[in-house]
Design a protein around this motif. Structure first.
Motif, mmCIF file in Angstrom:
data_model
loop_
_atom_site.group_PDB
_atom_site.id
_atom_site.type_symbol
_atom_site.label_atom_id
_atom_site.label_comp_id
_atom_site.label_asym_id
_atom_site.label_seq_id
_atom_site.Cartn_x
_atom_site.Cartn_y
_atom_site.Cartn_z
ATOM 1 N N UNK A 112 0.830 -1.210 0.000
ATOM 2 C CA UNK A 112 0.000 0.000 0.000
ATOM 3 C C UNK A 112 0.859 1.252 0.000
ATOM 4 N N UNK A 113 1.921 1.259 0.788
ATOM 5 C CA UNK A 113 2.814 2.425 0.837
ATOM 6 C C UNK A 113 3.445 2.658 -0.535
ATOM 7 N N UNK A 114 3.866 1.578 -1.192
ATOM 8 C CA UNK A 114 4.461 1.715 -2.516
ATOM 9 C C UNK A 114 3.424 2.224 -3.513
ATOM 10 N N UNK A 115 2.203 1.735 -3.402
ATOM 11 C CA UNK A 115 1.140 2.165 -4.308
ATOM 12 C C UNK A 115 0.834 3.647 -4.122
ATOM 13 N N UNK A 116 0.747 4.108 -2.878
ATOM 14 C CA UNK A 116 0.479 5.522 -2.606
ATOM 15 C C UNK A 116 1.602 6.382 -3.183
ATOM 16 N N UNK A 117 2.847 5.957 -2.996
ATOM 17 C CA UNK A 117 3.991 6.716 -3.497
ATOM 18 C C UNK A 117 4.014 6.767 -5.024
ATOM 19 N N UNK A 118 3.413 5.787 -5.677
ATOM 20 C CA UNK A 118 3.419 5.720 -7.135
ATOM 21 C C UNK A 118 2.329 6.578 -7.773
ATOM 22 N N UNK A 119 1.346 7.018 -6.989
ATOM 23 C CA UNK A 119 0.222 7.781 -7.537
ATOM 24 C C UNK A 119 0.659 9.145 -8.050
ATOM 25 N N UNK A 120 0.090 9.518 -9.190
ATOM 26 C CA UNK A 120 0.269 10.861 -9.705
ATOM 27 C C UNK A 120 -0.828 11.760 -9.163
ATOM 28 N N UNK A 121 -0.828 13.014 -9.582
ATOM 29 C CA UNK A 121 -1.866 13.963 -9.166
ATOM 30 C C UNK A 121 -3.234 13.427 -9.571
ATOM 31 N N UNK A 122 -4.165 13.441 -8.633
ATOM 32 C CA UNK A 122 -5.512 12.944 -8.887
ATOM 33 C C UNK A 122 -5.610 11.429 -8.898
#
Length: 128
Positions: A31-41
């Motif tokens: 989950x932490x990796x996924x959050x860090x991978x998110x772009x704007x929006x």
């Protein structure tokens, strides 16, 4: 996020990040990796079930970028048909996520192995 992954992601998205990340594992590190991978929006979709808390370490940045977290639980029959269609068309390869094929008669043992994480299982396929 591991440096190699972060660099590859930045290169693949021209530094933009991804629009949607799906957590099917229910594991804090994923989950932490996924959050860090998110772009704007970008949106994190939680499909992996876990009783553990969700932690967003930089909630100010998360909010500023307009990111979202959405939960998903379950599926309908039509989703199973879509999954079969995507797999049959070669658009999804589920083989790497299958730990073992296990006879249906050993289903209780498979559940125990999953619950206790014996052998670090990902997914079992029960066979008749």
């Amino acid at each position: 996020m591991a440096d190699g992954f972060a660099e590859a992601l930045a290169e693949a998205t021209a530094g933009r990040g991804i629009d949607v990340a799906f957590d099917f594992a229910g594991v804090a590190a994923a989950r932490a990796q996924a959050v860090a991978a998110l772009g704007a929006g970008g949106t994190l979709v939680l499909a992996g079930l876990t009783p553990e808390s969700i932690v967003v370490s930089d909630s100010t940045g998360f909010s500023y970028r307009g990111n979202q977290i959405r939960g998903h639980y379950g599926s309908g029959f039509e989703h199973v048909e879509q999954l079969i269609g995507l797999t049959s068309a070669g658009r999804i390869d589920l083989a790497p996520s299958i730990t073992a094929h296990i006879p249906l008669a050993e289903a209780a043992d498979a559940v125990t192995r999953l619950e206790k994480k014996i052998g670090d299982p990902i997914r079992f396929v029960l066979t008749p």
